[in-house]
Motif scaffolding. Structure first.
Motif, PDB file in Angstrom:
ATOM      1  N   VAL A 201       0.861  -1.181   0.000  1.00 18.34           N
ATOM      2  CA  VAL A 201       0.000   0.000   0.000  1.00 18.34           C
ATOM      3  C   VAL A 201       0.899   1.233   0.000  1.00 18.34           C
ATOM      4  CG1 VAL A 201      -1.795   1.284   1.198  1.00 18.34           C
ATOM      5  CG2 VAL A 201      -1.799  -1.217   1.285  1.00 18.34           C
ATOM      6  N   SER A 202       0.688   2.146  -0.946  1.00 16.82           N
ATOM      7  CA  SER A 202       1.492   3.360  -1.011  1.00 16.82           C
ATOM      8  C   SER A 202       1.397   4.124   0.292  1.00 16.82           C
ATOM      9  CB  SER A 202       1.030   4.262  -2.159  1.00 16.82           C
ATOM     10  OG  SER A 202       1.240   3.637  -3.400  1.00 16.82           O
ATOM     11  N   LYS A 203       2.528   4.703   0.701  1.00 15.16           N
ATOM     12  CA  LYS A 203       2.596   5.373   1.986  1.00 15.16           C
ATOM     13  C   LYS A 203       1.946   6.744   1.897  1.00 15.16           C
ATOM     14  CE  LYS A 203       5.982   6.426   5.581  1.00 15.16           C
ATOM     15  NZ  LYS A 203       7.422   6.394   5.914  1.00 15.16           N
ATOM     16  N   ALA A 204       0.987   6.966   2.791  1.00 14.26           N
ATOM     17  CA  ALA A 204       0.326   8.270   2.869  1.00 14.26           C
ATOM     18  C   ALA A 204      -0.228   8.417   4.276  1.00 14.26           C
ATOM     19  CB  ALA A 204      -0.798   8.376   1.840  1.00 14.26           C
ATOM     20  N   GLY A 205      -0.187   9.600   4.814  1.00  7.52           N
ATOM     21  CA  GLY A 205      -0.687   9.819   6.162  1.00  7.52           C
ATOM     22  C   GLY A 205       0.352   9.469   7.201  1.00  7.52           C
ATOM     23  N   GLU A 206       0.065   9.775   8.440  1.00 13.01           N
ATOM     24  CA  GLU A 206       0.980   9.517   9.549  1.00 13.01           C
ATOM     25  C   GLU A 206       0.651   8.174  10.189  1.00 13.01           C
ATOM     26  OE1 GLU A 206       3.571  11.262  10.453  1.00 13.01           O
ATOM     27  OE2 GLU A 206       3.208  12.704   8.847  1.00 13.01           O
ATOM     28  N   ASP A 228       8.491   4.453   0.788  1.00 15.29           N
ATOM     29  CA  ASP A 228       7.379   5.058   0.063  1.00 15.29           C
ATOM     30  C   ASP A 228       6.155   4.147   0.008  1.00 15.29           C
ATOM     31  OD1 ASP A 228       8.493   3.177  -1.599  1.00 15.29           O
ATOM     32  OD2 ASP A 228       8.517   4.443  -3.396  1.00 15.29           O
ATOM     33  N   TYR A 229       6.230   2.981   0.607  1.00 16.13           N
ATOM     34  CA  TYR A 229       5.056   2.119   0.695  1.00 16.13           C
ATOM     35  C   TYR A 229       5.152   1.250   1.944  1.00 16.13           C
ATOM     36  CZ  TYR A 229       7.851  -1.878  -0.983  1.00 16.13           C
ATOM     37  OH  TYR A 229       8.789  -2.867  -1.120  1.00 16.13           O
ATOM     38  N   PHE A 230       4.020   0.658   2.313  1.00 10.54           N
ATOM     39  CA  PHE A 230       3.983  -0.296   3.413  1.00 10.54           C
ATOM     40  C   PHE A 230       3.825  -1.702   2.857  1.00 10.54           C
ATOM     41  CE2 PHE A 230       2.585   3.517   5.720  1.00 10.54           C
ATOM     42  CZ  PHE A 230       3.432   3.445   6.818  1.00 10.54           C
ATOM     43  N   GLY A 266      -3.790   5.199  -0.087  1.00  6.79           N
ATOM     44  CA  GLY A 266      -3.020   4.289  -0.927  1.00  6.79           C
ATOM     45  C   GLY A 266      -3.682   2.966  -1.216  1.00  6.79           C
ATOM     46  N   ILE A 267      -4.822   2.692  -0.580  1.00  2.14           N
ATOM     47  CA  ILE A 267      -5.408   1.360  -0.687  1.00  2.14           C
ATOM     48  C   ILE A 267      -5.906   1.050  -2.091  1.00  2.14           C
ATOM     49  CG2 ILE A 267      -7.758   2.054  -0.059  1.00  2.14           C
ATOM     50  CD1 ILE A 267      -5.855  -1.168   0.960  1.00  2.14           C
TER      51      ILE A 267
END
Length: 425
Positions: A201-206, A228-230, A266-267
């Motif tokens: 999942v692309s990294k976004a948010g805290e 940059d991703y999880f 990112g989902i």
């Protein structure tokens, strides 16, 4: 060392030790034996080490070994994150988990490092030893016997089939080891009620980096920060993946975001089930690691659950113990079955003890049943304990996870000259 040239079809090669499997156990053992002056060949069936969903939690026990070998600084440069403690999140509430600052090691933290970078680093340094080779795109297809003695392996390489004759064949080919079946070893399975779905999942948010797992509404999510991703894992009941597919991707994406809303941006990367990988969780062990000319280590000897992220580190500990015990007999040509059994005698007790702890964790976290499609049931006693987790328990958990139950150190000799030291041809 000269660049490896794939053997010709029909070739026959002789070496002291042939290690089947280029994972952490196989490459670490190959590195240590090469360093000890033993002729060793490691077989890796893929063309590279790049696999998305290999274990990459590196604990202080493994970091200490890298320190002892003088490789720590380089390794830390490829690690994504360092954590001195970990957290759990129950229903939106953070709970302090194990910590590592008290451990008697150079590094008092765990790291997350892409396993392919770790393996590439080991292979590169091992290749500096003139008696080490790694054969890529080379799959062991069968054992070679002389009576009851294993004397080598048949290999399918890029140019066709060839043979490697060896004093010792080491099965480090993981939980799906074909050699276990060919050798006729007994595999003891432990019933595990879960599987894991892995996806990016692309990294976004805290997101709080050192949160080990998040549990909400009876479902668990694991996230590993890759920059940059999880790399994300959803725990599901064993056998329930097909039911999830029938519910559709939108329902699956909603489940993920319900557990961790910070992944909502990112989902939508998950636009196909092809981007969701099923990891079938196994927890098993073999009863006999050794027979004449053959030894199993790592997941091939004891497949671990993801609980605690201990699998890679236990495999490396096996490799170190095997090198400590076997380097001299292999170097001197005096290897016996009793030498191989010594490896099992040393490493089997901590492996089985760790598996018992994992079984306990599975029973407390997920119960004894596997009901497809139902949420994971987190027992009330565990919630209570987690909420009241005492410092002494956090300290103990940090020691077990960070060091394992029997810590190994580098004891095998260093004999092999590096290229600059090698005599001129």
């Amino acid at each position: 060392m000269d660049e490896f040239q794939p053997p010709a079809s029909g070739a026959s090669i002789t070496t002291r030790c042939c290690v089947v499997g280029g994972g952490p156990a196989g490459l670490f053992l190959g590195y240590l034996l090469g360093r000890a002056g033993v002729e060793v060949i490691v077989l890796e069936k893929h063309k590279d080490f790049l696999r998305d969903f290999r274990g990459d939690t590196i604990h202080p026990s493994t970091l200490e070994l890298m320190h002892e070998l003088g490789l720590l600084d380089e390794f830390l440069s490829i690690a994504d994150k360092h954590f001195e403690s970990l957290k759990l999140n129950f229903e939106g509430q953070d709970v302090e988990g194990p910590y590592f600052t008290h451990l008697p090691t150079k590094c008092k933290f765990i790291t997350f490092a892409p396993q392919w970078d770790f393996l590439n680093m080991l292979a590169r340094h091992a290749a500096e030893f003139p008696n080490f080779q790694v054969h890529m795109q080379s799959k062991a297809t069968g054992l070679i016997f002389d009576g009851d003695q294993v004397v080598g392996v048949k290999v399918e390489g890029v140019n066709g089939e060839y043979k490697i004759k060896a004093d010792l064949v080491v099965g480090a080919d993981g939980r799906g080891s074909d050699m276990r079946h060919e050798a006729g070893v007994e595999i003891v399975e432990k019933g595990i009620p879960i599987d894991v779905l892995w996806f990016r999942v692309s990294k976004a948010g805290e997101v709080t980096d050192n949160t080990l797992a998040r549990i909400r509404d009876g479902r668990m999510l694991i996230t590993i920060d890759r920059g940059d991703y999880f790399q994300t894992g959803m725990i599901i009941h064993k056998g329930s993946f097909d039911d999830l597919k029938q519910e559709g991707l939108e329902a699956f994406r909603k489940r993920v975001v319900d557990i961790l809303p910070a992944l909502s941006d990112g989902i939508n990367d998950i636009d196909s089930w092809d981007k969701v990988r099923l990891l079938t969780v196994q927890l098993n062990h073999i009863t006999n690691w050794a027979r004449p000319g053959l030894l199993f280590i790592g997941d091939a000897a004891h497949a671990m659950s993801p609980v605690g992220g201990v699998g890679v580190n236990l495999a490396v500990q096996d490799a170190v113990a095997a090198a400590n015990i076997l380097a001299d007999p292999l170097y001197n040509g005096t290897l016996t079955l009793s030498d191989l059994k010594r490896v099992q005698q040393r490493r089997e007790p901590p492996a089985l003890h760790m598996q018992r702890l994992q079984v306990f964790a599975h029973q407390r976290l997920f119960g004894g049943s596997s009901v497809p499609g139902k949420p994971i049931s987190i027992s009330w006693p565990l919630r209570k304990i987690a909420g009241l987790l005492a410092p002494i328990l956090r300290r103990k958990a940090g020691k077990i996870i960070g060091l394992g139950l029997l810590q190994e150190h580098i004891e095998c000799p260093s004999r092999a000259p590096r290229p600059a030291e090698a005599p001129a041809k």
